[in-house]
Each structure stands twice: as C-alpha cells, then as structure tokens.
Design a protein around this motif. Structure first.
Motif, PDB file in Angstrom:
ATOM      1  N   ASN A   1      -1.208  12.299   5.369  1.00  0.00           N
ATOM      2  CA  ASN A   1       0.136  11.777   5.102  1.00  0.00           C
ATOM      3  C   ASN A   1       0.118  10.406   4.427  1.00  0.00           C
ATOM      4  OD1 ASN A   1       2.891  12.406   5.269  1.00  0.00           O
ATOM      5  ND2 ASN A   1       3.194  11.028   6.991  1.00  0.00           N
ATOM      6  N   ALA A   2      -1.062   9.810   4.323  1.00  0.00           N
ATOM      7  CA  ALA A   2      -1.171   8.480   3.705  1.00  0.00           C
ATOM      8  C   ALA A   2      -1.349   8.545   2.195  1.00  0.00           C
ATOM      9  CB  ALA A   2      -2.346   7.717   4.329  1.00  0.00           C
ATOM     10  N   TRP A   3      -1.100   9.696   1.588  1.00  0.00           N
ATOM     11  CA  TRP A   3      -1.313   9.844   0.146  1.00  0.00           C
ATOM     12  C   TRP A   3      -0.463   8.890  -0.687  1.00  0.00           C
ATOM     13  CZ3 TRP A   3       3.035  11.016  -2.614  1.00  0.00           C
ATOM     14  CH2 TRP A   3       4.095  11.599  -1.916  1.00  0.00           C
ATOM     15  N   GLY A   4       0.692   8.457  -0.144  1.00  0.00           N
ATOM     16  CA  GLY A   4       1.565   7.573  -0.906  1.00  0.00           C
ATOM     17  C   GLY A   4       1.153   6.114  -0.865  1.00  0.00           C
ATOM     18  N   VAL A   5       0.203   5.770   0.010  1.00  0.00           N
ATOM     19  CA  VAL A   5      -0.179   4.359   0.199  1.00  0.00           C
ATOM     20  C   VAL A   5      -0.750   3.724  -1.067  1.00  0.00           C
ATOM     21  CG1 VAL A   5      -1.725   2.806   1.455  1.00  0.00           C
ATOM     22  CG2 VAL A   5      -0.483   4.605   2.692  1.00  0.00           C
ATOM     23  N   PRO A   6      -1.711   4.371  -1.769  1.00  0.00           N
ATOM     24  CA  PRO A   6      -2.354   3.675  -2.893  1.00  0.00           C
ATOM     25  C   PRO A   6      -1.575   3.671  -4.205  1.00  0.00           C
ATOM     26  CG  PRO A   6      -3.362   5.815  -2.586  1.00  0.00           C
ATOM     27  CD  PRO A   6      -2.355   5.673  -1.490  1.00  0.00           C
ATOM     28  N   MET A   7      -0.346   4.168  -4.223  1.00  0.00           N
ATOM     29  CA  MET A   7       0.384   4.260  -5.490  1.00  0.00           C
ATOM     30  C   MET A   7       1.354   3.116  -5.726  1.00  0.00           C
ATOM     31  SD  MET A   7       3.162   7.235  -4.609  1.00  0.00           S
ATOM     32  CE  MET A   7       4.435   6.516  -5.629  1.00  0.00           C
ATOM     33  N   ALA A   8       1.385   2.123  -4.821  1.00  0.00           N
ATOM     34  CA  ALA A   8       2.372   1.052  -4.940  1.00  0.00           C
ATOM     35  C   ALA A   8       1.717  -0.241  -5.420  1.00  0.00           C
ATOM     36  CB  ALA A   8       3.050   0.831  -3.591  1.00  0.00           C
ATOM     37  N   THR A   9       2.423  -0.989  -6.283  1.00  0.00           N
ATOM     38  CA  THR A   9       1.919  -2.258  -6.819  1.00  0.00           C
ATOM     39  C   THR A   9       2.727  -3.421  -6.267  1.00  0.00           C
ATOM     40  OG1 THR A   9       1.194  -1.215  -8.879  1.00  0.00           O
ATOM     41  CG2 THR A   9       1.557  -3.583  -8.942  1.00  0.00           C
ATOM     42  N   ASP A  10       2.030  -4.494  -5.885  1.00  0.00           N
ATOM     43  CA  ASP A  10       2.688  -5.697  -5.374  1.00  0.00           C
ATOM     44  C   ASP A  10       2.876  -6.687  -6.519  1.00  0.00           C
ATOM     45  OD1 ASP A  10       3.144  -8.307  -4.107  1.00  0.00           O
ATOM     46  OD2 ASP A  10       2.739  -7.232  -2.247  1.00  0.00           O
ATOM     47  N   ILE A  11       4.119  -6.819  -6.996  1.00  0.00           N
ATOM     48  CA  ILE A  11       4.415  -7.655  -8.159  1.00  0.00           C
ATOM     49  C   ILE A  11       4.128  -9.128  -7.887  1.00  0.00           C
ATOM     50  CG2 ILE A  11       6.850  -7.790  -7.500  1.00  0.00           C
ATOM     51  CD1 ILE A  11       5.440  -7.871 -11.085  1.00  0.00           C
ATOM     52  N   ALA A  12       4.376  -9.593  -6.655  1.00  0.00           N
ATOM     53  CA  ALA A  12       4.188 -11.017  -6.347  1.00  0.00           C
ATOM     54  C   ALA A  12       2.721 -11.420  -6.487  1.00  0.00           C
ATOM     55  CB  ALA A  12       4.699 -11.321  -4.936  1.00  0.00           C
ATOM     56  N   PHE A  13       1.821 -10.650  -5.858  1.00  0.00           N
ATOM     57  CA  PHE A  13       0.398 -10.957  -5.962  1.00  0.00           C
ATOM     58  C   PHE A  13      -0.083 -10.854  -7.406  1.00  0.00           C
ATOM     59  CE2 PHE A  13      -0.553 -10.187  -1.296  1.00  0.00           C
ATOM     60  CZ  PHE A  13      -1.068 -11.454  -1.091  1.00  0.00           C
TER      61      PHE A  13
ATOM     62  N   ASP B   1       7.468   1.378 -11.049  1.00  0.00           N
ATOM     63  CA  ASP B   1       6.627   1.731  -9.898  1.00  0.00           C
ATOM     64  C   ASP B   1       7.427   1.663  -8.596  1.00  0.00           C
ATOM     65  OD1 ASP B   1       3.662   2.158  -9.096  1.00  0.00           O
ATOM     66  OD2 ASP B   1       4.338   0.565  -7.755  1.00  0.00           O
ATOM     67  N   ASP B   2       8.246   0.613  -8.459  1.00  0.00           N
ATOM     68  CA  ASP B   2       9.087   0.483  -7.263  1.00  0.00           C
ATOM     69  C   ASP B   2      10.094   1.620  -7.162  1.00  0.00           C
ATOM     70  OD1 ASP B   2       7.861  -1.787  -6.333  1.00  0.00           O
ATOM     71  OD2 ASP B   2       9.262  -3.174  -7.266  1.00  0.00           O
ATOM     72  N   LEU B   3      10.672   2.004  -8.315  1.00  0.00           N
ATOM     73  CA  LEU B   3      11.632   3.107  -8.330  1.00  0.00           C
ATOM     74  C   LEU B   3      10.977   4.393  -7.842  1.00  0.00           C
ATOM     75  CD1 LEU B   3      14.389   4.310  -9.041  1.00  0.00           C
ATOM     76  CD2 LEU B   3      13.628   4.520 -11.407  1.00  0.00           C
ATOM     77  N   ILE B   4       9.758   4.663  -8.326  1.00  0.00           N
ATOM     78  CA  ILE B   4       9.022   5.854  -7.886  1.00  0.00           C
ATOM     79  C   ILE B   4       8.724   5.768  -6.389  1.00  0.00           C
ATOM     80  CG2 ILE B   4       6.854   7.123  -8.113  1.00  0.00           C
ATOM     81  CD1 ILE B   4       6.814   6.297 -11.073  1.00  0.00           C
ATOM     82  N   ALA B   5       8.324   4.572  -5.925  1.00  0.00           N
ATOM     83  CA  ALA B   5       8.009   4.388  -4.505  1.00  0.00           C
ATOM     84  C   ALA B   5       9.231   4.638  -3.635  1.00  0.00           C
ATOM     85  CB  ALA B   5       7.464   2.977  -4.266  1.00  0.00           C
ATOM     86  N   VAL B   6      10.396   4.163  -4.091  1.00  0.00           N
ATOM     87  CA  VAL B   6      11.633   4.381  -3.337  1.00  0.00           C
ATOM     88  C   VAL B   6      11.932   5.869  -3.218  1.00  0.00           C
ATOM     89  CG1 VAL B   6      14.142   4.100  -3.413  1.00  0.00           C
ATOM     90  CG2 VAL B   6      12.666   2.141  -3.855  1.00  0.00           C
ATOM     91  N   LEU B   7      11.765   6.610  -4.312  1.00  0.00           N
ATOM     92  CA  LEU B   7      12.010   8.060  -4.297  1.00  0.00           C
ATOM     93  C   LEU B   7      11.024   8.756  -3.354  1.00  0.00           C
ATOM     94  CD1 LEU B   7      12.626   8.717  -8.116  1.00  0.00           C
ATOM     95  CD2 LEU B   7      14.329   8.694  -6.276  1.00  0.00           C
ATOM     96  N   VAL B   8       9.763   8.322  -3.379  1.00  0.00           N
ATOM     97  CA  VAL B   8       8.746   8.907  -2.499  1.00  0.00           C
ATOM     98  C   VAL B   8       9.099   8.665  -1.039  1.00  0.00           C
ATOM     99  CG1 VAL B   8       6.339   8.667  -1.728  1.00  0.00           C
ATOM    100  CG2 VAL B   8       6.859   8.871  -4.159  1.00  0.00           C
ATOM    101  N   ILE B   9       9.509   7.436  -0.720  1.00  0.00           N
ATOM    102  CA  ILE B   9       9.895   7.112   0.662  1.00  0.00           C
ATOM    103  C   ILE B   9      11.077   7.970   1.099  1.00  0.00           C
ATOM    104  CG2 ILE B   9      10.900   5.318   2.138  1.00  0.00           C
ATOM    105  CD1 ILE B   9       9.225   3.293   0.493  1.00  0.00           C
ATOM    106  N   ALA B  10      12.080   8.090   0.217  1.00  0.00           N
ATOM    107  CA  ALA B  10      13.290   8.844   0.563  1.00  0.00           C
ATOM    108  C   ALA B  10      12.998  10.320   0.783  1.00  0.00           C
ATOM    109  CB  ALA B  10      14.333   8.679  -0.545  1.00  0.00           C
ATOM    110  N   ILE B  11      12.112  10.871  -0.046  1.00  0.00           N
ATOM    111  CA  ILE B  11      11.880  12.322  -0.006  1.00  0.00           C
ATOM    112  C   ILE B  11      10.796  12.716   1.006  1.00  0.00           C
ATOM    113  CG2 ILE B  11      11.146  14.326  -1.362  1.00  0.00           C
ATOM    114  CD1 ILE B  11      12.297  12.866  -3.838  1.00  0.00           C
TER     115      ILE B  11
END
Length: 433
Positions: free
Chosen positions: A128-140, A167-177
C-alpha cells in the motif's frame, strides 16, 4: 515592465520556500534528536495528548498529531489548491504549451517510481506504500536551488515550481482515490451542498471571507467523518475562491489618486478629521475590491504554511527512534529509498525527453538538458508529502511507518546531494563550454 511584475512575486515565492526548506531541515533534525534523547517520552506523550470538544451530543477529540495531520495539513492542501487554480488559470499551466513539459516531468515522476516500487516489493503487507515515492517536496528542492545562486537560470526555478504544482495535483488525486477509508456517501452528499453554494458565489464573483471560513470548517468535518481524507476538502475549497478582481487596476489608481488628493487638501490637525477617516475607510474598501480573493488568501497563508505548518508537521512526524528495539522492514526501507532516488531521476528525465523528442513539449528558455537531469534527482526529495502519504498507507499497519520514514529520509537526502552536485558542476560545465 510586465516581466518585472511577474518575476518579482515569483522570486519572493522562491525566497519563502527556500527558507521554509531550511526550517524543515532544522525541524527534522530536532525531531530525530528529541525522539532519541532521554526526553523521548515527552516527545511521544506530547503528540499523543488528546484535545478537542466534548458535549452530550457531540464529540471531536483527537491526539495533537492527528490535529496536525488532518487539520493543519488541510490548510497546507488548501494553499496547494489555490496555487494549482492560479497556475491553471493565469500561470505557468494556463496553456498546453506551458503545461506540457512540467506535465511530462510529473507523469514520469509518478509512473516510474510506482512501477519500480511494485517490481521491488515482495511483501503484500507493504504494497500500500506505492504512492510514497511519487511526491516531491518543493520547499527542500527550492532550498537546494537557492544554495546554487546565479548558476541556476530563473526558467529552471519556474519549471521546478510548475512541475511540483502538477505533482501535487496528482498526489491529491491519489490520496482522494486510493488512500481514503470506507466512504460514507451520504456525508459526502451533504458536503457537496456548501461546496456547490460557494462555486455559485464564485461564478458570480461574490466573496464573503467569514462565510467561506464557516463553510470550509463544515466541509472539512463532513469529509473527516465520510472516510475521504479531510485534506482533499482543503483542495476543493480552494477551487471555490474567486480569482477575479471586482475592479481593475486603472479604476483603483484613479480612485487612489483622488482620495490622496482629497486627504492632502484637508486641514492638518494633530489627529485625523472625520472626513480623513472616512476617506481612509474608502481607500480600504477600494483596496479590498482591487485584490483578487485567491491571490490575497494565497499571500496571507503562504508564510503561515511555510514557517509554521510545515515545520510543525516535520517536528511531529520525523521523530524516528533508532534504538536497539526498533523493528525495521529493511526491504521496504531500501525499496522506498531506491524509488525516490532512481525512480524519480529516471522517470522525470526519460518521460520529459520523450515528450521533447515527440515534439509534445520543449525545454524552457535558458534551460539545458543536464539541468533537467539535476532537477529529476531533486524530484526524489519527497519528504513532507511522502511522509504524509506513508502515514495514510500504514494507518492500519503502524509497525511499517518508521521503516517507510527511514526510507524517505535516506532517499530524500541522497537525491538532494546528487541533484545538487549535478546542478553545481553541470552548470559550471555549461558555462565553460
């Protein structure tokens, strides 16, 4: 003149995000030191301390850690939603030509790490952790670009920001779905009512801040109880904020000059006259009308998110204990680290260059191919969003959370170092060449 007006706010954004990245780094170090110190019991008890409201008919009591992850992070996602809406309507994503390159980059930063995760994962309990490595931290990422100074063209910073927004938009959709629980559709239906009301008001360019706030709290609560993660409510609420001004800048300038002249001609006294106070009130009214509600909210929230919410999130979530009794799932640690480092670098670079080769996208002005490779490694800095998704992924298997976080820390740190070295020495090579 127009370029100056556009670049200055962007440069201010980069400066805020860069300093936010430094604060995130400090908060992370503090969390790790605290969690492994003799005061570790205070670290645990602080974040697990319950606060909330309890009455005979209503109860909302949650540990502080959940108020941060479900509450403060909803504000973080609200800001992301504002940024996405602005970029889609008037920013770097408002045309197919502008959006194509960051879109291909974000697509590669999603597909390849996810595919690589499933390829390397051999434990059904951690899948279930497949979504973890697809997100980018803009601040860092922007903090690292800040260290490179003038070696980095402005176009590359704009590209990284636009890429992170997609990337954030995709992450939001992944979290929602994929990362929401059992859905209570009736509660979602109730939540849709205030959202639709706000959408209608936004269409009519009607905006009442306090009404929007009350509706936002209601929508957040309904999402919380419905099974959809409440941070998604933050994004949806952002899309109900009007972007149009009630008056244009020329009308405002004319009114401003008239009011200033009227105040100046008024007799001077030790304190303001009633007429002067009235004119200042008029000035405030005209100023509120010339401001875009979306832009105004984004400006007000940015400092709170960058300098408070994100560091608090890091402080409360990055405290991993490295004692002898820690039980790590090493394949998960290695998998997440490799997916962040290799998956993102290969995915962002490969899919971006395929888009260019097929003439669906083009490199931003002043940006070289080697710099895109450097950015692709910075895309592996997943920290904030990655830890957030890890918490959701293992909400029923908390024994894997520390393993996921260690993988995120290793992968993010390594990606940042490699990206920095490529951009530093690659940029020097380009200049000499």
């Amino acid at each position: 003149m127009i370029d100056k007006l556009l670049i200055t706010p962007f440069q201010k954004f980069v400066k805020i995000e860069s300093f936010s990245g430094i604060l995130l780094f400090i908060a992370t170090l503090l969390a790790l030191i605290w969690a492994n110190s003799p005061l570790a019991h205070l670290y645990d008890s602080l974040w697990q301390y319950k606060i909330g409201i309890t009455t005979s008919d209503f109860e909302l009591n949650k540990p502080i850690i959940l108020w941060i992850n479900d509450g403060l992070m909803a504000v973080f996602f609200f800001l992301i939603g504002l940024e996405i809406k602005r970029e889609l309507l008037i920013g770097e994503l408002n045309t197919v030509r502008k959006a194509s390159f960051p879109f291909f980059a974000a697509l590669g930063g999603m597909l390849v790490p996810v595919a690589m995760f499933f390829l390397l994962n051999n434990n059904q309990s951690t899948s279930n952790a497949w979504g973890v490595p697809m997100a980018t931290d803009i601040a860092f990422s922007l903090a690292i670009l800040k260290l490179l100074g003038k070696r980095i063209p402005l176009g590359l910073k704009v590209f990284l920001t636009a890429f992170a927004i997609v990337d954030d938009l995709i992450a939001v959709l992944v979290i929602a779905i994929f990362y929401s629980g059992n859905i209570e559709w009736i509660l979602l239906g109730y939540a849709a009512i205030p959202i639709l009301i706000l959408v209608f008001l936004s269409y009519r360019n009607i905006y009442f801040p306090y009404f929007v706030f009350i509706m936002g709290v209601l929508v957040w609560y309904l999402f919380l109880k419905s099974g959809i993660h409440p941070t998604v409510a933050g994004v949806l609420m952002a899309f109900t904020i009007p972007i149009r001004q009630k008056i244009d800048i020329k009308t405002y300038s004319r009114k401003l000059m008239g009011i200033a002249k009227d105040i100046e001609e008024t007799c001077e006294k030790p304190i303001l006259s009633d007429h002067q106070i009235e004119q200042i009130d008029n000035l405030e009214d005209w100023t509120s009308q010339v401001q875009s509600p979306l832009q105004h909210l984004e400006h007000k929230l940015h400092n709170w998110v960058a300098f408070f919410i994100m560091p608090v999130f890091a402080l409360s979530n990055a405290g991993i204990k490295f004692g002898a009794d820690i039980n790590l799932e090493m394949p998960l640690v290695i998998n997440i680290a490799l997916c962040l480092i290799i998956g993102n670098s290969v995915g962002v670079s490969l899919i971006s260059f395929i888009g260019i080769k097929l003439k669906f996208a083009e490199l931003p002005q002043g940006v070289k191919a080697i710099q895109v490779v450097g950015i692709s490694f910075l895309a592996g800095i997943g920290f904030t969003m990655a830890i957030f998704i890890a918490n959701l992924a293992f909400i029923t298997n908390p024994e894997f959370i520390d393993s996921a976080k260690i993988g995120i820390l290793i992968g993010s740190f390594t990606s940042g170092i490699i990206g920095y070295l490529i951009l530093r020495f690659g940029s020097r090579y380009i200049q000499h060449k």
